[in-house]
Write a protein that holds these residues in place. Structure first.
Motif, PDB file in Angstrom:
ATOM      1  N   PHE A 168      26.431  89.468  68.420  1.00  0.00           N
ATOM      2  CA  PHE A 168      24.920  88.275  67.673  1.00  0.00           C
ATOM      3  C   PHE A 168      25.694  88.600  66.089  1.00  0.00           C
ATOM      4  O   PHE A 168      25.804  86.107  65.906  1.00  0.00           O
ATOM      5  CB  PHE A 168      24.467  89.121  67.683  1.00  0.00           C
ATOM      6  CG  PHE A 168      22.908  88.999  68.420  1.00  0.00           C
ATOM      7  CD1 PHE A 168      22.141  88.232  68.605  1.00  0.00           C
ATOM      8  CD2 PHE A 168      23.479  90.061  69.628  1.00  0.00           C
ATOM      9  CE1 PHE A 168      21.165  88.243  69.061  1.00  0.00           C
ATOM     10  CE2 PHE A 168      22.506  89.712  70.336  1.00  0.00           C
ATOM     11  CZ  PHE A 168      20.979  89.179  70.424  1.00  0.00           C
ATOM     12  N   ALA A 169      26.896  89.073  65.676  1.00  0.00           N
ATOM     13  CA  ALA A 169      27.411  88.180  64.393  1.00  0.00           C
ATOM     14  C   ALA A 169      28.611  87.450  64.644  1.00  0.00           C
ATOM     15  O   ALA A 169      28.715  86.232  63.806  1.00  0.00           O
ATOM     16  CB  ALA A 169      28.266  89.830  63.989  1.00  0.00           C
ATOM     17  N   LEU A 170      29.076  87.535  65.294  1.00  0.00           N
ATOM     18  CA  LEU A 170      30.154  86.901  66.028  1.00  0.00           C
ATOM     19  C   LEU A 170      29.522  85.720  65.833  1.00  0.00           C
ATOM     20  O   LEU A 170      30.984  84.267  65.929  1.00  0.00           O
ATOM     21  CB  LEU A 170      31.093  87.158  67.558  1.00  0.00           C
ATOM     22  CG  LEU A 170      32.447  88.570  66.931  1.00  0.00           C
ATOM     23  CD1 LEU A 170      32.759  88.823  67.671  1.00  0.00           C
ATOM     24  CD2 LEU A 170      33.341  88.316  65.747  1.00  0.00           C
ATOM     25  N   PHE A 171      28.531  85.416  66.527  1.00  0.00           N
ATOM     26  CA  PHE A 171      28.250  84.124  66.793  1.00  0.00           C
ATOM     27  C   PHE A 171      27.229  83.579  66.021  1.00  0.00           C
ATOM     28  O   PHE A 171      26.656  82.387  65.786  1.00  0.00           O
ATOM     29  CB  PHE A 171      27.878  83.970  68.473  1.00  0.00           C
ATOM     30  CG  PHE A 171      28.315  84.235  69.512  1.00  0.00           C
ATOM     31  CD1 PHE A 171      28.489  82.450  70.676  1.00  0.00           C
ATOM     32  CD2 PHE A 171      29.207  85.334  69.811  1.00  0.00           C
ATOM     33  CE1 PHE A 171      29.467  82.536  70.861  1.00  0.00           C
ATOM     34  CE2 PHE A 171      30.310  85.406  70.963  1.00  0.00           C
ATOM     35  CZ  PHE A 171      30.376  83.996  71.763  1.00  0.00           C
ATOM     36  N   GLY A 172      27.261  83.675  64.744  1.00  0.00           N
ATOM     37  CA  GLY A 172      26.394  83.613  63.728  1.00  0.00           C
ATOM     38  C   GLY A 172      24.786  83.703  64.389  1.00  0.00           C
ATOM     39  O   GLY A 172      24.169  83.054  63.413  1.00  0.00           O
ATOM     40  N   LYS A 173      24.748  85.108  64.893  1.00  0.00           N
ATOM     41  CA  LYS A 173      23.113  84.987  64.971  1.00  0.00           C
ATOM     42  C   LYS A 173      22.732  86.162  64.657  1.00  0.00           C
ATOM     43  O   LYS A 173      23.088  87.331  64.648  1.00  0.00           O
ATOM     44  CB  LYS A 173      22.999  85.231  67.294  1.00  0.00           C
ATOM     45  CG  LYS A 173      22.884  83.659  67.354  1.00  0.00           C
ATOM     46  CD  LYS A 173      22.490  83.065  67.662  1.00  0.00           C
ATOM     47  CE  LYS A 173      23.167  81.240  68.250  1.00  0.00           C
ATOM     48  NZ  LYS A 173      22.639  80.003  67.624  1.00  0.00           N
ATOM     49  N   GLY A 174      21.185  86.263  64.542  1.00  0.00           N
ATOM     50  CA  GLY A 174      20.238  87.742  63.459  1.00  0.00           C
ATOM     51  C   GLY A 174      20.045  88.319  64.946  1.00  0.00           C
ATOM     52  O   GLY A 174      19.339  87.834  65.467  1.00  0.00           O
ATOM     53  N   PHE A 175      20.825  89.701  64.366  1.00  0.00           N
ATOM     54  CA  PHE A 175      19.852  90.908  65.220  1.00  0.00           C
ATOM     55  C   PHE A 175      18.942  91.739  64.674  1.00  0.00           C
ATOM     56  O   PHE A 175      19.249  93.467  64.271  1.00  0.00           O
ATOM     57  CB  PHE A 175      21.285  91.865  65.681  1.00  0.00           C
ATOM     58  CG  PHE A 175      21.449  92.962  66.749  1.00  0.00           C
ATOM     59  CD1 PHE A 175      21.180  91.852  67.891  1.00  0.00           C
ATOM     60  CD2 PHE A 175      20.912  93.731  66.121  1.00  0.00           C
ATOM     61  CE1 PHE A 175      21.072  93.521  68.980  1.00  0.00           C
ATOM     62  CE2 PHE A 175      20.883  94.921  67.232  1.00  0.00           C
ATOM     63  CZ  PHE A 175      20.496  94.361  68.962  1.00  0.00           C
ATOM     64  N   ASP A 176      17.979  90.883  64.101  1.00  0.00           N
ATOM     65  CA  ASP A 176      16.625  91.415  63.956  1.00  0.00           C
ATOM     66  C   ASP A 176      15.754  90.755  64.195  1.00  0.00           C
ATOM     67  O   ASP A 176      14.033  91.659  63.863  1.00  0.00           O
ATOM     68  CB  ASP A 176      16.935  91.041  61.947  1.00  0.00           C
ATOM     69  CG  ASP A 176      17.084  89.442  61.572  1.00  0.00           C
ATOM     70  OD1 ASP A 176      16.791  89.008  62.567  1.00  0.00           O
ATOM     71  OD2 ASP A 176      17.663  89.110  60.647  1.00  0.00           O
ATOM     72  N   SER A 177      15.545  90.098  65.276  1.00  0.00           N
ATOM     73  CA  SER A 177      13.652  89.636  65.382  1.00  0.00           C
ATOM     74  C   SER A 177      13.235  90.633  66.226  1.00  0.00           C
ATOM     75  O   SER A 177      13.768  91.654  66.788  1.00  0.00           O
ATOM     76  CB  SER A 177      13.986  88.211  65.654  1.00  0.00           C
ATOM     77  OG  SER A 177      14.294  88.902  66.989  1.00  0.00           O
ATOM     78  N   VAL A 178      11.687  90.535  66.156  1.00  0.00           N
ATOM     79  CA  VAL A 178      11.197  91.207  66.984  1.00  0.00           C
ATOM     80  C   VAL A 178      11.243  91.306  68.733  1.00  0.00           C
ATOM     81  O   VAL A 178      11.437  92.266  68.939  1.00  0.00           O
ATOM     82  CB  VAL A 178       9.377  91.139  67.038  1.00  0.00           C
ATOM     83  CG1 VAL A 178       8.840  91.925  67.635  1.00  0.00           C
ATOM     84  CG2 VAL A 178       8.814  92.122  64.967  1.00  0.00           C
ATOM     85  N   GLU A 179      11.581  89.652  68.641  1.00  0.00           N
ATOM     86  CA  GLU A 179      12.267  89.927  70.284  1.00  0.00           C
ATOM     87  C   GLU A 179      13.493  89.791  70.278  1.00  0.00           C
ATOM     88  O   GLU A 179      13.287  90.500  71.482  1.00  0.00           O
ATOM     89  CB  GLU A 179      11.608  87.985  70.654  1.00  0.00           C
ATOM     90  CG  GLU A 179      10.944  87.397  70.696  1.00  0.00           C
ATOM     91  CD  GLU A 179       9.926  87.061  68.754  1.00  0.00           C
ATOM     92  OE1 GLU A 179      11.329  87.604  68.010  1.00  0.00           O
ATOM     93  OE2 GLU A 179       9.328  86.717  68.580  1.00  0.00           O
TER      94      GLU A 179
END
Length: 406
Positions: A311-322
């Motif tokens: 997720f980090a390498l693709f600039g995505k947040g790994f923190d939402s409830v979903e």
């Protein structure tokens, strides 16, 4: 020493390939893109093979069940213990990822394509179903295919003699695709080495920071869980006596797990330890072998770490409830799917990458991290089976189960 080299030869070859790729990436810079096709070929072959492999593995396993495999309450309690400890280890890792981010801020452009955002409900529908049969056998529909495989397995059980004949086909397909996957993984040092060279040349040395932090986080969480998590489980199962017996008899299983790098090879040591602890034989003889396949606390920790890095390498947040809910669900599935499949960790990585819709470029970082954490993951996967058997005894026979077995 020779046995150790034999057991770890796959890991050592893969590390050698990745190291050579890192050197090539540092020396050649972005010109290393000429090596990328080698990595693409390897990844494409993996994606092609993994779908039928998982289908045959799951459907044949269920099709081969019989009355002796289903012991009602015991199997239910064992399943709940396995599920509970996997979720505990995964949740602990999610908390650790929030407290200690595993990646440095990458300033390079995104790896390749953008990942489309869809409503949570629509994502769930697409994860577990497809609108046409042929779509089941694509890597983007892995979870739907797993559900279909489970249903096929139960349909075979209900089909009498015709089901027996179909089960032979499933067993044969399972063996064929196991061997295919073993053959393909012999290409891993070259394929992943080429892809890592491309990533190092593309991102630069800062990429090493992401790997270093992720490995540091995994080994820290894993060591904490091994000492304190297993101690807590042993205490819940048998109080102070259970705590002492578990650690007194966990030395040989731990050494076996680290030296063989195999949960299956640790089964005899775990069974002997469970007997000395006082776990009833009929519980140990089911929980420990079943746990070697389905109960993988170490894999659940690595699953979360690998997801966070991708997720980090693709600039995505790994923190939402979903994302967190789906990550926990996928981690449970990864733990189940890995069992009984050669290099099952790679299949688990393919599963979560497909489930989240990441492109093939997401696979090499996940595989590399999975390989580097494998020794501790095997230790947690293997020795966790004995303490799980203690918990099953506790919930099946009450708090005085150790006295009853004395």
């Amino acid at each position: 020493m020779s046995n150790w080299l034999k057991n770890y030869s796959g890991i050592l070859w893969l590390i050698s390939g990745v190291t050579a790729g890192a050197i090539a990436g540092l020396v050649m810079g972005k010109e290393v893109v000429v090596l990328k096709p080698l990595g693409d070929i390897f990844l494409n072959l993996l994606f092609i093979a993994v779908v039928p492999l998982v289908f045959f593995a799951i459907s044949s396993a269920i099709a081969n069940l019989n009355g002796t495999n289903r012991i009602g309450k015991l199997l239910s309690v064992t399943s709940m213990v396995f599920l509970g400890t996997i979720l505990v280890s995964a949740t602990l890792t999610i908390i650790a990822v929030r407290l200690f981010p595993v990646h440095e801020q990458l300033t390079a452009p995104p790896l390749t394509e953008q990942i489309s955002k869809k409503p949570f409900g629509e994502q769930m529908v697409q994860l577990f179903t497809t609108s046409d049969f042929y779509q089941l056998f694509t890597r983007s529909s892995m979870l739907a295919m797993i559900l279909f495989s489970v249903l096929i397995g139960f349909a075979v059980l209900r089909s009498g003699e015709d089901g027996v004949r179909f089960a032979r086909f499933l067993n044969a397909g399972n063996e064929v695709f196991k061997q295919l996957f073993i053959i393909l993984m012999k290409m891993a040092p070259v394929g992943l080495g080429a892809y890592f060279a491309y990533q190092v040349g593309y991102f630069g040395p800062q990429l090493f920071g992401a790997y270093a932090k992720s490995l540091g986080l995994y080994y820290s969480v894993g060591a904490f869980y091994f000492v304190f998590g297993f101690s807590a489980y042993a205490f819940i199962a048998g109080g102070l006596k259970g705590f002492k017996r578990y650690w007194k008899n966990n030395i040989i299983p731990s050494a076996t797990a680290v030296s063989t790098c195999s949960s299956i090879a640790t089964i005899p040591a775990n069974l002997d330890a469970a007997k000395k602890i006082g776990v009833p034989d009929y519980i140990a003889n089911i929980s420990v072998p079943l746990g070697a396949t389905l109960h993988k606390d170490g894999s659940s920790i690595s699953s979360i770490v690998k997801m966070a890095v991708v997720f980090a390498l693709f600039g995505k947040g790994f923190d939402s409830v979903e994302v967190i809910i789906s990550a926990l669900a996928i981690t449970v599935l990864v733990s189940i799917v890995e069992g009984g499949i050669p290099n099952g960790g790679y299949v688990g990585e393919l599963l979560f990458i497909s489930a989240y819709g990441f492109p093939p470029e997401a696979l090499p970082p996940a595989i590399i991290i999975g390989t580097l954490v494998d020794p501790l993951a095997t230790l947690l996967n293997s020795t966790g089976d004995t303490v799980a058997a203690m918990l099953v005894a506790r919930f099946s026979h009450g708090k005085n189960w150790m006295e009853q077995s004395a």
